[in-house]
Every structure is written in structure tokens, then in C-alpha cells.
Scaffold this motif. Structure first.
Motif, PDB file in Angstrom:
ATOM      1  N   HIS A   1      -1.821  -1.905  -8.561  1.00  0.00           N
ATOM      2  CA  HIS A   1      -2.133  -0.809  -7.644  1.00  0.00           C
ATOM      3  C   HIS A   1      -3.639  -0.659  -7.461  1.00  0.00           C
ATOM      4  O   HIS A   1      -4.119  -0.418  -6.351  1.00  0.00           O
TER       5      HIS A   1
ATOM      6  N   ALA B   1      -2.522   3.164   8.556  1.00  0.00           N
ATOM      7  CA  ALA B   1      -3.299   3.456   7.355  1.00  0.00           C
ATOM      8  C   ALA B   1      -4.167   4.696   7.436  1.00  0.00           C
ATOM      9  O   ALA B   1      -4.677   5.149   6.412  1.00  0.00           O
TER      10      ALA B   1
ATOM     11  N   GLU C   1       0.554   8.635  -5.082  1.00  0.00           N
ATOM     12  CA  GLU C   1      -0.461   9.676  -4.977  1.00  0.00           C
ATOM     13  C   GLU C   1       0.095  10.976  -4.408  1.00  0.00           C
ATOM     14  O   GLU C   1      -0.567  12.015  -4.458  1.00  0.00           O
TER      15      GLU C   1
ATOM     16  N   GLN D   1      -5.396  -1.030  -3.828  1.00  0.00           N
ATOM     17  CA  GLN D   1      -6.197   0.039  -3.245  1.00  0.00           C
ATOM     18  C   GLN D   1      -7.624  -0.402  -2.952  1.00  0.00           C
ATOM     19  O   GLN D   1      -8.266   0.124  -2.041  1.00  0.00           O
TER      20      GLN D   1
ATOM     21  N   GLN E   1       1.097  11.215  -1.101  1.00  0.00           N
ATOM     22  CA  GLN E   1       0.825  11.305   0.327  1.00  0.00           C
ATOM     23  C   GLN E   1       2.129  11.468   1.105  1.00  0.00           C
ATOM     24  O   GLN E   1       3.151  10.882   0.751  1.00  0.00           O
TER      25      GLN E   1
ATOM     26  N   TRP F   1       1.400   2.783  -3.605  1.00  0.00           N
ATOM     27  CA  TRP F   1       0.419   3.677  -4.237  1.00  0.00           C
ATOM     28  C   TRP F   1       0.175   4.936  -3.417  1.00  0.00           C
ATOM     29  O   TRP F   1      -0.189   5.979  -3.963  1.00  0.00           O
ATOM     30  N   ARG F   2       0.417   4.884  -2.123  1.00  0.00           N
ATOM     31  CA  ARG F   2       0.309   6.110  -1.320  1.00  0.00           C
ATOM     32  C   ARG F   2       1.376   7.122  -1.749  1.00  0.00           C
ATOM     33  O   ARG F   2       1.110   8.322  -1.875  1.00  0.00           O
TER      34      ARG F   2
ATOM     35  N   LEU G   1      -4.174   8.540   8.253  1.00  0.00           N
ATOM     36  CA  LEU G   1      -3.343   9.710   8.526  1.00  0.00           C
ATOM     37  C   LEU G   1      -3.984  10.648   9.543  1.00  0.00           C
ATOM     38  O   LEU G   1      -3.306  11.490  10.128  1.00  0.00           O
TER      39      LEU G   1
ATOM     40  N   PRO H   1       0.807  -1.220   0.000  1.00  0.00           N
ATOM     41  CA  PRO H   1       0.000   0.000   0.000  1.00  0.00           C
ATOM     42  C   PRO H   1       0.844   1.275   0.000  1.00  0.00           C
ATOM     43  O   PRO H   1       0.437   2.288  -0.578  1.00  0.00           O
ATOM     44  N   VAL H   2       2.022   1.230   0.625  1.00  0.00           N
ATOM     45  CA  VAL H   2       2.868   2.426   0.623  1.00  0.00           C
ATOM     46  C   VAL H   2       3.264   2.819  -0.798  1.00  0.00           C
ATOM     47  O   VAL H   2       3.477   4.001  -1.087  1.00  0.00           O
TER      48      VAL H   2
ATOM     49  N   LEU I   1       4.148  10.548   4.204  1.00  0.00           N
ATOM     50  CA  LEU I   1       4.089   9.432   5.164  1.00  0.00           C
ATOM     51  C   LEU I   1       5.245   9.450   6.152  1.00  0.00           C
ATOM     52  O   LEU I   1       5.554   8.448   6.771  1.00  0.00           O
TER      53      LEU I   1
END
Length: 297
Positions: A281, A230, A48, A285, A50, A44-45, A232, A41-42, A52
Motif C-alpha cells: 500500500h 483519482a 483510509e 500510494q 474515502q 488503500w483509498r 475527488l 489504489p482503491v 468513492l
């Protein structure tokens, strides 16, 4: 070589399979011919955009942290590994035919490249959040989003340490959670009461980011007993967000030991080619994963 990259932040469509120069192993690093890369998941984060807690992404950027393959270049100062060794580990831009790893371990006997690629970040994350949430042998840990890679690892590591688990997942994954030693229940209306009926909750992990932080705090009675990887917004409710990796070499060594002892196995739900990275991805997601998703090179 072929490599998956993106030149702007956005949806899966920004991923491009392109020709790139071969990377090389600097001091303290090794290069592998990648046979499989883990999809996390990191990934696609970060795609995007994001934030982190990691270092800022410079565009254009490669994708992927985890991989398994064959060592073909050893950097200065590296000992204990040789060209031709089969390893799994963590690095950068692993969605590629060649990748440089900063942490690695020899693959346990009987493990395929496809299977091995699914372990590095997952096991490091599982070990980290179990430590951070402070759950002890004899206590019960609630795992929200328990059927994915990290959840699968958490349930098995907890069982090996004498920690009881309750896992939440979709209806199709209830038997899977039970096979990993957890008491299981589904998401949806009434899930908090269903968890209460299964027993006391001493600590809880949010692995899916499905908006359940308030309920996890309610079940444990203390935001300090909840950790999320997961959501934020978790800190706004006094809950720790865990997004920065600990010692990957130590995690890989522990993973290899658990796998060799038959105490840890994370199934590969689906494999993709490099050209199918965007599809991987999209599926990641969407959630509801049982085990891991990997790219096979």
C-alpha cells in the motif's frame, strides 16, 4: 485461513494479517484458493475511509478486489466453471488464502497467476473511462498518469481501437509509454506546453490525481471531455469522477480476448507476500508504478 483485515480507518499500519474463518461460495458465486491478489489504489483509498460511491464499509473489513487462483467451491446456479479451473476475477477480501468471486473468467493460456491477478479491476476501469470520455477512433486521448496499471491498459486498448494517445509519466517511464504506442512527455513545469507540441488533444483522463484537472480542461477545451478516477474534487470543475464499476464479466471477457490476441500485457512491477500488504500500500500510494503490484499467496 490467513487474511489481511483492518478494524479502523487509517494508514497502512492498520492492516493486520490474521486468522479468519474460510468464506464459502453462495448462489452465483465461486470460491478460489487464491494464488495472487491485485493491489489497486482503491484498496488503500477504502482503507483510509474515502467515500468513492461504493457501498459503505463495515468494520472490521477485509482488503482487496482482484485475484487469480484455482476454483475449489462452486455456488448454486453457477455453470461453465468447475473445481480445479484456473480463473481470474473480482470479489471481496482477496488479500487472503481463500476468496469468493462474483465475476470471473478462465485465465488465458500462458498467463501466470501473478500476472492474471493484475488485470480485473484495471481493465474494467480502463474500458469504462474510455467509454465515458467519449473518445473515438482517429482522435487523440491524453492520459495523465499513464504508466500505472490502468494507464497501461488504456494505452493498449486505445491503440487496438485506432485511438492515438499522449501519456504523461515520470522521466524513468518515458520509454515504457512509447513501447505501448503513446507519445510521451514528463510531468513538471511546462508540461502543458509540451503536450501541445505533441498535437491536438480531443479528450483526457486523470488517472493519478495529481492536481491537473484545470490543465486537462484547458487542453481539451471542455470539462465534458475529461474524466478522473483519482481526484475527488473533479466535479467542482465540471469534470466527471468515475468511481463505480460497470460490467466486470464483460470486461474480463474482453481482457481475455485482448491478452489472447497479444494486444494487452501489463507487467508486474513488484510482488509482495500477505504479510507485506502494508508495504504494498505504501508503494502504491507513492505512485510512479510501471504496470502492476500484486500479493503472492
Amino acid at each position: 485461513m490467513k487474511k489481511v483485515s483492518f478494524a479502523e480507518f487509517g494508514g497502512p499500519d492498520v492492516l493486520q494479517l490474521m486468522d479468519a474463518e474460510d468464506p464459502h461460495a453462495g448462489p452465483g458465486r465461486i470460491r478460489i484458493a487464491v494464488r495472487a491478489a491485485g493491489v489497486n489504489p482503491v484498496d488503500w483509498r477504502l482503507r483510509e475511509g474515502q467515500v468513492l460511491g461504493a457501498h459503505p464499509i463495515e468494520l472490521p473489513a477485509g482488503v482487496g478486489l482482484d485475484a487469480a487462483g484455482v476454483v475449489d467451491e462452486v455456488g448454486e446456479g453457477v455453470e461453465g466453471v468447475e473445481v480445479g479451473d484456473r480463473v481470474f476475477g473480482k470479489g471481496a477480501s482477496t488479500y487472503a488464502e481463500f476468496a469468493v468471486l462474483s465475476a470471473w473468467a478462465r485465465m488465458p493460456e500462458g498467463l501466470t497467476f501473478e500476472e492474471a491477478a493484475g488485470y480485473p479491476s484495471v481493465v474494467e476501469t480502463a474500458l469504462r473511462v474510455i467509454r465515458e470520455v467519449g473518445v473515438r477512433p482517429g482522435q487523440t486521448l491524453l492520459v495523465s498518469g499513464a504508466s500505472g496499471g490502468v494507464g497501461s491498459a488504456v494505452l493498449q486498448i486505445a491503440r487496438d481501437r485506432g485511438i492515438a494517445t499522449i501519456g504523461t509519466a515520470g522521466a524513468a517511464n518515458q520509454d515504457y509509454l512509447r513501447s505501448l504506442g503513446a507519445l510521451a512527455t514528463t510531468y513538471g513545469e511546462g508540461w502543458v506546453e509540451r503536450v501541445r507540441q505533441l498535437g491536438r488533444v480531443d479528450a483526457a483522463l486523470d488517472l493519478a490525481g495529481s492536481g491537473v484537472i484545470r490543465e486537462l480542461v484547458e487542453l481539451t477545451g471542455d470539462p465534458q471531455k475529461v474524466v478522473s478516477i483519482a481526484d475527488l474534487g473533479a466535479p467542482e470543475l465540471g469534470v466527471r469522477f468515475s468511481g463505480v464499476a460497470g460490467s466486470v464479466p464483460e470486461a474480463l471477457a474482453e481482457a481475455a480476448g485482448l491478452i489472447s490476441r497479444g494486444k494487452l500485457r501489463i507487467p508486474v512491477e513488484k510482488s509482495y507476500t500477505l504479510a507485506e500488504a502494508a508495504a504494498a500500500h505504501i508503494d502504491s500510494q507513492a505512485g510512479h508504478t510501471r504496470g502492476r503490484r500484486v500479493l503472492v499467496i
